[in-house]
Structure formats: C-alpha cells, structure tokens
Design a protein around this motif. Structure first.
Motif, PDB file in Angstrom:
ATOM      1  N   GLN A  26       8.732  31.155  -3.566  1.00 36.25           N
ATOM      2  CA  GLN A  26       7.723  31.665  -2.644  1.00 36.25           C
ATOM      3  C   GLN A  26       6.441  30.832  -2.703  1.00 36.25           C
ATOM      4  O   GLN A  26       5.861  30.483  -1.672  1.00 36.25           O
ATOM      5  N   HIS A  27       5.994  30.544  -3.916  1.00 31.10           N
ATOM      6  CA  HIS A  27       4.744  29.817  -4.114  1.00 31.10           C
ATOM      7  C   HIS A  27       4.790  28.447  -3.439  1.00 31.10           C
ATOM      8  O   HIS A  27       3.838  28.063  -2.734  1.00 31.10           O
ATOM      9  N   LEU A  64       9.037  20.378   6.897  1.00 34.42           N
ATOM     10  CA  LEU A  64       8.798  20.668   5.487  1.00 34.42           C
ATOM     11  C   LEU A  64       8.893  19.382   4.671  1.00 34.42           C
ATOM     12  O   LEU A  64       9.826  18.594   4.844  1.00 34.42           O
ATOM     13  N   ASP A  65       7.899  19.152   3.801  1.00 30.30           N
ATOM     14  CA  ASP A  65       7.961  18.029   2.857  1.00 30.30           C
ATOM     15  C   ASP A  65       8.862  18.486   1.709  1.00 30.30           C
ATOM     16  O   ASP A  65       8.418  19.187   0.795  1.00 30.30           O
ATOM     17  N   ILE A  66      10.133  18.097   1.770  1.00 36.13           N
ATOM     18  CA  ILE A  66      11.125  18.644   0.843  1.00 36.13           C
ATOM     19  C   ILE A  66      10.846  18.225  -0.591  1.00 36.13           C
ATOM     20  O   ILE A  66      10.946  19.042  -1.524  1.00 36.13           O
ATOM     21  N   GLU A  67      10.484  16.960  -0.804  1.00 33.37           N
ATOM     22  CA  GLU A  67      10.233  16.513  -2.174  1.00 33.37           C
ATOM     23  C   GLU A  67       9.020  17.223  -2.769  1.00 33.37           C
ATOM     24  O   GLU A  67       9.030  17.609  -3.942  1.00 33.37           O
ATOM     25  N   TRP A  71       8.986  19.795  -6.026  1.00 29.85           N
ATOM     26  CA  TRP A  71       8.086  19.553  -7.156  1.00 29.85           C
ATOM     27  C   TRP A  71       7.213  20.779  -7.402  1.00 29.85           C
ATOM     28  O   TRP A  71       7.062  21.224  -8.547  1.00 29.85           O
ATOM     29  N   ASP A  72       6.628  21.330  -6.349  1.00 29.96           N
ATOM     30  CA  ASP A  72       5.766  22.510  -6.488  1.00 29.96           C
ATOM     31  C   ASP A  72       6.557  23.705  -7.028  1.00 29.96           C
ATOM     32  O   ASP A  72       6.069  24.453  -7.885  1.00 29.96           O
TER      33      ASP A  72
END
Length: 221
Positions: A26-27, A64-67, A71-72
């Motif tokens: 979620q974050h 969406l920035d998948i990488e 990481w997040d």
C-alpha cells in the motif's frame, strides 16, 4: 488414520508478517499517487510473488515506475520487520507439544530461504523443524499442491497422516489438493466457500489446535 506430522505455513500463521506485507504494498502505491485494491491483493496471499506481482502492477495502472515501486515496497517492509516480529498466538506452545509427542514438524512456505532465516533469527525453532520447503523449492507454488507433496515426501509420511496449518485460502487449496488434513487459522482473509467445504477445521488461533485435541485424534469435533 494416525497423525505423523504437522506442516506449518509461515507468513500470517507463525509470524504477523502478512500485515507488514500489506502495508508495504500500500505504502509504495501511495508514494506514486496510486491506490492498491485490497480485495485483489488479499486474494493473492499465499502465492509466490513472481506469480501475483504482475496482477498488482496491472491494477495500479499505466505509467507506474515499477522499479521505484518495488524498491519503495521492499524498503518499507524491511523497516517494519526491523521493528520486530511477533509469533502468532499459540505457535510456541503447539511447536513444543509436537516435539514432546514425537510428531514431525515441517515448514512449508512461499517465502525464500533468506527471509525464512531472517524471521527466525534469535530463536532455535527453524533448526528444530524436520524439513523445510520454501518458495524456490518447487516450480509451482500455492495453490498448486507441489510444496505440500514435497514436504510429505521429505518427511516420508502420507499426506493423509498430516495436518497442514494455513492462514490463507491459496495455502489451504494447496494443502487440500495434496491430500493433507488442512486447517485454516485466518489472518488477513476470511475462508472462501470452497475452503470451508473441504477444510478439516477452521480455528481462531493456533492455540485451538491443542484445545480441540486435533493432535490426539486427528478428527473433527
């Protein structure tokens, strides 16, 4: 048929990690202005990440920035886990009771070995299991039965001589398909209709495995 072994899932059953995973997914979505569909996410609990991550990525939408998302997500999960993991109620007493009764114990999880080691760090439980089956031990993860069949093979017991303890519907489906006596202790999910029909038992906590004498008779009350 007598009970020879108990096979434990890990995330959500032994540890409270499923809540951490959900918060992390979620974050990471929130940081990119996206909203995670919790119903979709929870439907994937128990599966290998490689099998369900594409569904989550698709749901979060184009652009969406998948990488960055990965990481997040992983960084947030590790921050949460560093705050300390808790054993789910009843695990420690059940684990000791199995040892005292000479019933074999196996760990059957979709997580990979480094995460397993990290979760059990600081205790000797991991090394007291009779065998371990992890996410990279089989090609087809839950809800396929492969992991439970491998666990039974390594223990040299028939699936019908085991209790498989799970918190998720996908894990239950894997155990049921393998022929184990599948017991659900729900964490983030409610039992699906098909799981209710075929479950050996549905219990509020691991403490109820002892309270309902499932180790004595292996039969439903």
């Amino acid at each position: 048929m007598s009970l020879h072994a108990v096979l434990f899932d890990m995330d959500g059953l032994i540890f409270n990690t499923e809540a951490h995973f959900e918060q992390a997914w979620q974050h990471a979505a929130t940081l990119q202005g996206r909203s995670l569909d919790l119903a979709l996410y929870r439907s994937t609990i128990g599966m290998k990440r490689a099998h369900f991550e594409p569904r989550i990525i698709e749901q979060l939408g184009p652009g969406l920035d998948i990488e960055r998302y990965r990481w997040d997500r992983d960084a947030h999960f590790h921050r949460l886990r560093q705050q300390g993991l808790q054993y789910q109620p009843g695990f420690e007493a059940l684990f000791e009771a199995l040892g005292q009764r000479g019933i074999k114990r196996a760990l059957v999880t979709s997580s990979h070995w480094p995460d397993v080691e990290h979760n059990f760090a600081g205790s000797d439980y991991l090394h007291r299991f009779d065998t371990h089956v992890c996410g990279d031990s089989v090609q087809n993860g839950k809800p396929a039965p492969d992991c439970y069949l491998l666990g039974c093979e390594q223990l040299a017991v028939a699936p019908g001589q085991t209790l498989a303890l799970e918190d998720s519907n996908n894990g239950m489906r894997a155990a049921i398909a393998a022929g184990c006596r599948a017991v659900m202790v729900p964490d983030r999910q409610t039992p699906a209709d098909d799981v209710r029909r075929h479950a050996h038992a549905l219990l509020p906590s691991l403490a109820d495995v002892l309270a309902q004498d499932l180790l004595e008779s292996g039969s439903r009350e």
